[in-house]
Motif scaffolding. Structure first.
Motif, mmCIF file in Angstrom:
data_model
loop_
_atom_site.group_PDB
_atom_site.id
_atom_site.type_symbol
_atom_site.label_atom_id
_atom_site.label_comp_id
_atom_site.label_asym_id
_atom_site.label_seq_id
_atom_site.Cartn_x
_atom_site.Cartn_y
_atom_site.Cartn_z
ATOM 1 N N ASP A 269 0.824 -1.204 0.000
ATOM 2 C CA ASP A 269 0.000 0.000 0.000
ATOM 3 C C ASP A 269 0.864 1.263 0.000
ATOM 4 O O ASP A 269 0.467 2.297 -0.549
ATOM 5 N N LYS A 270 2.033 1.191 0.628
ATOM 6 C CA LYS A 270 2.926 2.355 0.583
ATOM 7 C C LYS A 270 3.314 2.667 -0.855
ATOM 8 O O LYS A 270 3.357 3.833 -1.269
ATOM 9 N N LEU A 271 3.603 1.638 -1.607
ATOM 10 C CA LEU A 271 3.943 1.835 -3.007
ATOM 11 C C LEU A 271 2.733 2.360 -3.786
ATOM 12 O O LEU A 271 2.860 3.244 -4.641
ATOM 13 N N LYS A 272 1.568 1.843 -3.476
ATOM 14 C CA LYS A 272 0.339 2.213 -4.193
ATOM 15 C C LYS A 272 -0.052 3.661 -3.926
ATOM 16 O O LYS A 272 -0.506 4.374 -4.843
ATOM 17 N N TYR A 273 0.120 4.111 -2.667
ATOM 18 C CA TYR A 273 -0.365 5.437 -2.289
ATOM 19 C C TYR A 273 0.759 6.446 -2.088
ATOM 20 O O TYR A 273 0.547 7.510 -1.495
ATOM 21 N N ALA A 274 1.947 6.155 -2.581
ATOM 22 C CA ALA A 274 3.080 7.061 -2.405
ATOM 23 C C ALA A 274 2.817 8.419 -3.055
ATOM 24 O O ALA A 274 3.154 9.467 -2.488
ATOM 25 N N LEU A 275 2.197 8.408 -4.239
ATOM 26 C CA LEU A 275 1.941 9.661 -4.932
ATOM 27 C C LEU A 275 0.962 10.533 -4.139
ATOM 28 O O LEU A 275 1.167 11.748 -4.004
ATOM 29 N N ILE A 276 -0.095 9.904 -3.603
ATOM 30 C CA ILE A 276 -1.061 10.660 -2.794
ATOM 31 C C ILE A 276 -0.374 11.238 -1.560
ATOM 32 O O ILE A 276 -0.579 12.411 -1.204
#
Length: 355
Positions: A269-276
């Motif tokens: 999830d860190k990778l998934k939501y890094a941009l946010i």
């Protein structure tokens, strides 16, 4: 984001707090004391076909009315598809929006309010009433709990104005009356780009009890239901100074909450939501750098999980001109209590479209 969600809550409650009409006099047959009234021609220009009802010895209500309404209540609602943007007043370009629909989580959102309005109506036909409404919310306490990505427990007080119109069809069979009502309101706030629009449908039915020795007076009871729908998308902006008046401490607290949310995510999830995470962090930095020049843009969809409400009410008709009524709305996502005072009158002249 402290006040981002307050506008939706207050407007939805405003929509829910609009009054409805039931004319207990409608369809009431003439008493002996009314005989002299029916011996004369129908005196008012409205409603259309009023003279024919008059000739059939049906005592119509005065065709026009002014009603003052006060209402207090609680409304629960839900918000989805939230997007945020961080901008500067000195920059004419709109900010890039950050889609938070996948990460944001809310607890129940509740608005407690007190509102008043004035409704002016007229019977254009013996069975059809049209009306206009103008009102203001005197006080609304809004409670919003945002749990992710930045935990916030927000309680705030707001007010607003609204205008609207409506139609009501009504009739009676013997002692039992029924009415079907529709109204639409437009709620204004300087933070909203477009007024919030809501449509409400209501149905009511119940008996009319007459006083044998007081033909002008009666008591009406009713039960019914109402359905609320509205334009779901809301957009607007809030100055950052309102969000964090005690900056920079408040900005640092929000940044810390954002960091804690991100650290608790799984590696995937860190990778998934890094941009946010990075864009929210940059936005908070932007607030801290110029709290007086910056603002937050927002966009979200609003809804009611249970749009149907039940209702019960009563009206005491003191005479043909004055009525007092009360109504309770319950079940669904709303509870409310309404109190109204109604004065009726007519404009004298040849009845429109009469022979």
């Amino acid at each position: 984001m402290k006040k981002i969600f307050k506008i939706q809550a207050i407007f939805l409650l405003l929509f829910a707090l609009l009054p409805f009409s039931t004319e207990a006099q409608k369809g009431k047959k003439a008493s002996t004391s009314d005989s002299s009234y029916f011996e004369k021609p129908y005196p008012y220009i409205l409603p259309i076909l009023g003279d024919k009802a008059h000739n059939a010895k049906v005592r119509l209500p005065f065709p026009m009315g002014i009603m003052v309404n006060n209402l207090v209540g609680t409304q629960f609602l839900s918000l989805t598809d939230l997007s945020l943007g961080f901008g500067r007043f000195s920059d004419p370009n709109p900010p890039n929006m950050i889609d938070l629909s996948e990460v944001v989580e809310f607890e129940d959102i509740k608005a407690q309010t007190s509102t008043h309005n004035i409704r002016i109506d007229t019977w254009v036909l013996p069975f059809l009433n049209v009306y206009g409404i103008v009102g203001q919310t005197k006080k609304a306490d809004i409670n919003v709990n945002l749990t992710k990505p930045i935990p916030l427990d927000v309680s705030t007080e707001v007010s607003g104005t609204y205008v609207g119109y409506g139609l009501m069809a009504a009739g009676a069979v013997g002692r039992l009356f029924a009415s079907l009502d529709m109204n639409q309101t437009f709620n204004y706030n300087p933070r909203l780009e477009e007024p919030a629009k809501v449509t409400i449908f209501g149905i009511r039915t119940g008996p009319v009890f007459k006083f044998k020795n007081r033909p002008q007076s009666n008591v009406t009871f009713w039960a019914g239901a109402m359905l609320t729908s509205f334009n779901s998308e809301t957009t607007g902006n809030i100055p950052s100074l309102e969000l964090a008046p005690n900056a920079p401490e408040r900005i640092q607290e929000l940044q810390g909450n954002l960091d804690n949310w991100y650290e608790d995510l799984s590696p995937a999830d860190k990778l998934k939501y890094a941009l946010i995470y990075n864009r929210l962090g940059e936005g908070l930095d932007n607030l801290g750098e110029s709290i007086q020049d910056s603002y937050i843009s927002y966009s979200f969809n609003k809804g009611i999980e249970n749009p149907w409400n039940m209702l019960i009410g009563a009206q005491w008709q003191l005479n043909y001109r004055w009525q007092i009524r009360t109504e309770a709305q319950f079940l669904g996502d709303r509870t409310a209590g309404l109190f109204s005072l109604n004065y009726r009158f007519g404009i004298k002249g040849k009845n429109w479209f009469s022979n």
